[in-house]
Design a protein around this motif. Structure first.
Motif, PDB file in Angstrom:
ATOM      1  N   GLU A  55     168.896  47.240  -5.048  1.00 22.24           N
ATOM      2  CA  GLU A  55     169.167  45.838  -4.722  1.00 22.24           C
ATOM      3  C   GLU A  55     169.575  45.675  -3.263  1.00 22.24           C
ATOM      4  N   ALA A  56     170.385  46.618  -2.767  1.00 25.86           N
ATOM      5  CA  ALA A  56     170.808  46.565  -1.367  1.00 25.86           C
ATOM      6  C   ALA A  56     169.614  46.709  -0.435  1.00 25.86           C
ATOM      7  N   LYS A  57     168.707  47.622  -0.767  1.00 26.39           N
ATOM      8  CA  LYS A  57     167.492  47.788   0.039  1.00 26.39           C
ATOM      9  C   LYS A  57     166.661  46.508   0.047  1.00 26.39           C
ATOM     10  N   ALA A  58     166.564  45.867  -1.119  1.00 32.34           N
ATOM     11  CA  ALA A  58     165.797  44.621  -1.214  1.00 32.34           C
ATOM     12  C   ALA A  58     166.425  43.538  -0.344  1.00 32.34           C
ATOM     13  N   GLY A  59     167.754  43.493  -0.327  1.00 31.59           N
ATOM     14  CA  GLY A  59     168.447  42.525   0.513  1.00 31.59           C
ATOM     15  C   GLY A  59     168.180  42.755   1.984  1.00 31.59           C
ATOM     16  N   CYS A  60     168.195  44.017   2.393  1.00 32.44           N
ATOM     17  CA  CYS A  60     167.903  44.355   3.797  1.00 32.44           C
ATOM     18  C   CYS A  60     166.467  44.015   4.160  1.00 32.44           C
ATOM     19  N   ARG A  61     165.527  44.328   3.260  1.00 37.80           N
ATOM     20  CA  ARG A  61     164.128  44.011   3.540  1.00 37.80           C
ATOM     21  C   ARG A  61     163.914  42.514   3.677  1.00 37.80           C
ATOM     22  N   TYR A  62     164.664  41.748   2.885  1.00 40.63           N
ATOM     23  CA  TYR A  62     164.519  40.294   2.977  1.00 40.63           C
ATOM     24  C   TYR A  62     164.985  39.792   4.342  1.00 40.63           C
ATOM     25  N   VAL A  63     166.066  40.362   4.866  1.00 42.46           N
ATOM     26  CA  VAL A  63     166.553  39.970   6.188  1.00 42.46           C
ATOM     27  C   VAL A  63     165.555  40.385   7.256  1.00 42.46           C
ATOM     28  N   GLY A  64     165.039  41.618   7.160  1.00 37.30           N
ATOM     29  CA  GLY A  64     164.078  42.088   8.148  1.00 37.30           C
ATOM     30  C   GLY A  64     163.666  43.520   7.872  1.00 37.30           C
ATOM     31  N   THR A  65     162.422  43.832   8.074  1.00 39.00           N
ATOM     32  CA  THR A  65     161.889  45.152   7.718  1.00 39.00           C
ATOM     33  C   THR A  65     162.463  46.266   8.586  1.00 39.00           C
ATOM     34  N   GLU A  66     162.972  45.930   9.767  1.00 40.96           N
ATOM     35  CA  GLU A  66     163.487  46.970  10.661  1.00 40.96           C
ATOM     36  C   GLU A  66     164.994  47.195  10.519  1.00 40.96           C
ATOM     37  N   VAL A  67     165.637  46.505   9.582  1.00 37.33           N
ATOM     38  CA  VAL A  67     167.053  46.765   9.315  1.00 37.33           C
ATOM     39  C   VAL A  67     167.183  48.171   8.747  1.00 37.33           C
ATOM     40  N   LYS A  68     168.137  48.925   9.264  1.00 34.45           N
ATOM     41  CA  LYS A  68     168.314  50.315   8.841  1.00 34.45           C
ATOM     42  C   LYS A  68     169.503  50.397   7.886  1.00 34.45           C
ATOM     43  N   SER A  69     169.274  50.895   6.675  1.00 36.25           N
ATOM     44  CA  SER A  69     170.341  50.989   5.675  1.00 36.25           C
ATOM     45  C   SER A  69     170.811  52.434   5.526  1.00 36.25           C
ATOM     46  N   HIS A  70     172.117  52.600   5.323  1.00 37.02           N
ATOM     47  CA  HIS A  70     172.736  53.912   5.153  1.00 37.02           C
ATOM     48  C   HIS A  70     173.625  53.851   3.908  1.00 37.02           C
ATOM     49  N   PHE A  71     173.437  54.779   2.994  1.00 35.16           N
ATOM     50  CA  PHE A  71     174.215  54.794   1.755  1.00 35.16           C
ATOM     51  C   PHE A  71     175.183  55.970   1.811  1.00 35.16           C
ATOM     52  N   LEU A  72     176.455  55.651   2.015  1.00 36.69           N
ATOM     53  CA  LEU A  72     177.453  56.678   2.317  1.00 36.69           C
ATOM     54  C   LEU A  72     178.049  57.316   1.066  1.00 36.69           C
ATOM     55  N   ASP A  73     178.074  56.589  -0.049  1.00 33.87           N
ATOM     56  CA  ASP A  73     178.612  57.116  -1.325  1.00 33.87           C
ATOM     57  C   ASP A  73     179.934  57.866  -1.097  1.00 33.87           C
ATOM     58  N   MET A  74     180.885  57.201  -0.515  1.00 33.92           N
ATOM     59  CA  MET A  74     182.163  57.840  -0.202  1.00 33.92           C
ATOM     60  C   MET A  74     182.808  58.426  -1.466  1.00 33.92           C
ATOM     61  N   PRO A  75     183.271  59.665  -1.385  1.00 36.94           N
ATOM     62  CA  PRO A  75     183.751  60.390  -2.580  1.00 36.94           C
ATOM     63  C   PRO A  75     184.923  59.741  -3.304  1.00 36.94           C
ATOM     64  N   PHE A  76     185.807  59.033  -2.558  1.00 38.59           N
ATOM     65  CA  PHE A  76     186.995  58.471  -3.209  1.00 38.59           C
ATOM     66  C   PHE A  76     186.631  57.529  -4.351  1.00 38.59           C
ATOM     67  N   TYR A  77     185.453  56.922  -4.266  1.00 39.21           N
ATOM     68  CA  TYR A  77     185.050  55.895  -5.227  1.00 39.21           C
ATOM     69  C   TYR A  77     184.497  56.475  -6.519  1.00 39.21           C
ATOM     70  N   GLU A  78     183.949  57.687  -6.440  1.00 39.03           N
ATOM     71  CA  GLU A  78     183.143  58.211  -7.543  1.00 39.03           C
ATOM     72  C   GLU A  78     183.980  58.812  -8.674  1.00 39.03           C
ATOM     73  N   THR A  79     184.778  57.950  -9.316  1.00 38.32           N
ATOM     74  CA  THR A  79     185.581  58.394 -10.462  1.00 38.32           C
ATOM     75  C   THR A  79     185.041  57.857 -11.775  1.00 38.32           C
ATOM     76  N   GLY A  80     184.155  56.857 -11.692  1.00 32.46           N
ATOM     77  CA  GLY A  80     183.700  56.192 -12.904  1.00 32.46           C
ATOM     78  C   GLY A  80     184.707  55.177 -13.420  1.00 32.46           C
ATOM     79  N   LEU A  81     185.828  55.046 -12.731  1.00 32.19           N
ATOM     80  CA  LEU A  81     186.908  54.149 -13.128  1.00 32.19           C
ATOM     81  C   LEU A  81     187.156  53.130 -12.038  1.00 32.19           C
ATOM     82  N   VAL A  82     187.833  52.018 -12.398  1.00 33.02           N
ATOM     83  CA  VAL A  82     188.291  51.079 -11.384  1.00 33.02           C
ATOM     84  C   VAL A  82     189.340  51.756 -10.505  1.00 33.02           C
TER      85      VAL A  82
END
Length: 644
Positions: free
Chosen positions: A465-492
């Motif tokens: 979905e994020a990629k689709a949003g960037c493509r809608y703004v412009g094809t040359e927008v560069k997206s980076h997915f950082l997946d920061m470790p602190f978040y990846e607990t599966g919990l709030v």
């Protein structure tokens, strides 16, 4: 270490509107250490006297750093809890002690498993009882507390309804430990912890207001902008059943310990000219003039000397000469915040513009804590940056995987299976994936953590979905997915920010060497992710600053706010007008995030969709500018510069 004073409320001119003694500290870390220090001192005094130390404990986000500091003091300074007896405020009902949302589990994880308190000294309401046994349990809870001489110290948080413990609006000042029905707002606020409002228990067992009021000493803690309004109502408003925390005005030894953000609405902070003499520096003057405009419903240039004099600002007029001079000064400052060129206008005089003209083409990074904050919070500015030819990068800091419904996972797995069959692919992996996923989700209990495979698929849904949003703004927008470790607990509930999280940001900044950084300064995000993501950016910038990176001298940082709150108009340093066409484009970019459309999994207390919140907030900002006598626009996105 900061200390908590024991002054009475309203003992000086600045605090004369306050009916509860309130200590405002720079941040929650410093404040939490001060609270922990008082608790530790009490424990030591009681130990020397040979008496038990009876503590009333709270759960939730407010006391976490206090417990962290107490654990540190136990491990590093030898603080012993052997003479301590604890009584927790509350527990959901029904609730198993090992459930993710259990306060028994919370207390073990944050405090009890790390200190030397005897297990028999710990008292927490029992969420496993049969309903007919709850009354007798509550009676015994009160009796045991009285046998120990009552609470020496009770620590509290505060809910948005003004509840303390789970004493909801309407609770009696004489109430004791009992079962109660949770307020709908409380259940909405707890929805994220339970992965949906429908899974939040409707009842809880709570210590009563009367029990709390009998404590010798009470400390209430509150952090963040989200608590500012209820703190003002509790501290400065009347004692009322609608705000149970206001009963604390009648307690002889209560202190509220809050951070700057939580104290922002108190009179001494928001309108200090109403409580005493002020140093009229630039920012305060601007804030005061805008406040006066809003109070009198007048544009800036129509304010008179009498308007100033009648509203506690006569010394400002005396200092500056006349209302006319003040009005012109503030009008010009506000007008200069407006720009249609968020990365600077090429070949223009930038003396009074919020951004630099050079370099004409800039490298820009938009940091987005979740995979949709970029378009929700600053989608119009994002579009304009791209349209004006700048090199735009979007860094999605977390996967956002907990905010996806299980049905979406099944739908995508089903698509993979159907795709395989439609193109007659012999690989059975797709069918096995679908069968495995549907079985895992069917067997998952409410509030249970998703299996790793499901978490991964949910993350990929948000990424697409994020990629689709960037493509809608412009094809040359560069997206980076950082997946920061602190978040990846599966919990709030997330892990603390770590070195790996900061290093990921450092590496990206070193790679791009941006002229501009946009980051989420929306610290009212109820789930805390925005706050952690911003902290990681600040730590990364500090690390790069210490390394004396030359490109950093030419890098400016702009903070936007998201779906939860906008900047106060007096704090805005760059206002980007959004045309009707751009507002429609922004809405369509938000629509690309289909898993968050119609009904996001964690909507917070606002029932509107994110695009509706964003549009109404942007139109609201434009309306405020219009009422101040500035140009009228369809919508405005607002930013505040961070100086590091």
């Amino acid at each position: 270490m900061s200390r908590i004073s024991h002054k009475k409320a309203g003992t000086n001119e600045k605090t004369r509107f306050e009916k509860i003694h309130t200590e405002i500290m720079d941040n929650s870390v410093k404040a939490s250490k001060a609270v922990a220090s008082e608790i530790a001192s009490l424990i030591k005094v009681k130990e020397l006297q040979g008496d038990p130390c009876v503590l009333g404990l709270a759960t939730g986000s407010s006391p976490i750093k206090v417990y962290d500091e107490l654990v540190r003091m136990h491990k590093e300074e030898g603080l012993s809890f052997k003479n301590v007896y604890t009584f927790n405020l509350d527990e959901y009902y029904p609730m198993q002690p090992d459930a993710l949302q259990s306060y028994v589990r919370f207390m073990k994880e944050y405090l009890f498993d790390h200190i030397d308190i005897p297990k028999e000294n710990i008292h927490i309401p029992d969420g496993t009882l049969k309903q007919e046994d709850v009354y007798a349990f509550c009676q015994k809870y009160e009796q045991r507390l009285e046998e120990l001489g009552g609470l020496d110290l009770q620590i509290l948080g505060i809910g948005r309804t003004g509840h303390i413990g789970f004493n909801e609006p309407g609770s009696s000042v004489n109430s004791r430990t009992r079962m109660i029905t949770l307020d709908s707002i409380t259940r909405i606020d707890a929805a994220s912890d339970f992965f949906g409002e429908e899974y939040v228990p409707r009842k809880a067992i709570t210590m009563g207001v009367g029990t709390i009021m009998k404590a010798n000493r009470i400390i209430l803690m509150a952090w963040g902008e989200g608590k500012a309004n209820i703190i003002k109502r509790t501290v400065e408003g009347p004692v009322t059943y609608e705000t149970p925390a206001s009963f604390l005005q009648n307690h002889p030894n209560t202190t509220f310990v809050i951070d700057d953000a939580a104290g922002a609405e108190l009179t001494r902070e928001k309108t200090p000219w109403l409580v005493g003499t002020c140093q009229w520096e630039e920012a305060l003057t601007k804030r005061a003039v805008i406040w006066l405009c809003q109070k009198l419903e007048k544009p800036i240039l129509k304010l008179t000397d009498r308007d100033y004099n009648d509203n506690g600002m006569s010394d400002l007029v005396a200092e500056r000469g006349s209302a006319y001079d003040i009005n012109i000064e503030i009008f010009n400052k506000m007008q200069r915040t407006i720009t249609g060129w968020p990365a600077g206008k090429p070949n223009a005089d930038d003396t009074y513009r919020p951004e630099r003209a050079e370099p004409a083409k800039k490298r820009t990074i938009i940091f987005s804590p979740h995979p949709d904050d970029d378009v929700i919070s600053m989608g119009g500015t994002f579009i304009r940056l791209y349209d004006q030819g700048h090199e735009v990068h979007v860094a999605y800091q977390t996967s956002g995987n907990i905010a996806v419904f299980d049905d979406d996972v099944v739908r995508f797995a089903d698509f993979v299976k159907d795709y395989s069959e439609a193109f007659q692919l012999e690989d059975k992996v797709a069918k096995e994936l679908f069968d495995r996923i549907t079985k895992q989700l069917k067997n998952k209990k409410p509030g249970e953590v998703d299996p790793k495979e499901v978490q991964k698929i949910k993350g990929l849904i948000r990424r697409g979905e994020a990629k689709a949003g960037c493509r809608y703004v412009g094809t040359e927008v560069k997206s980076h997915f950082l997946d920061m470790p602190f978040y990846e607990t599966g919990l709030v509930k997330k892990k603390p920010i770590g070195k790996k999280d900061v290093q990921i940001i450092v590496d990206l900044l070193q790679e791009i060497k941006p002229h501009q950084i946009y980051a989420a300064g929306d610290l009212s995000d109820p789930h805390g992710t925005h706050r952690v993501c911003l902290d990681a950016i600040f730590k990364a910038l500090e690390e790069l600053k210490n390394k004396k990176e030359k490109w950093l001298k030419d890098c400016w940082v702009w903070l936007y706010r998201g779906a939860w709150q906008e900047w106060d108009i007096s704090d805005i340093e760059m206002a980007v007008p959004i045309s009707p066409e751009e507002l429609l484009r922004k809405r369509r970019a938000i629509f690309k995030h289909q898993s968050q459309k119609d009904r996001p999994l964690f909507p917070g207390s606002d029932s509107r969709e994110f695009w509706q919140r964003a549009e109404q907030r942007n139109r609201g900002t434009a309306d405020l500018y219009d009422k101040l006598g500035l140009p009228e626009y369809e919508a405005i996105e607002a930013f505040k510069r961070y100086h590091f």
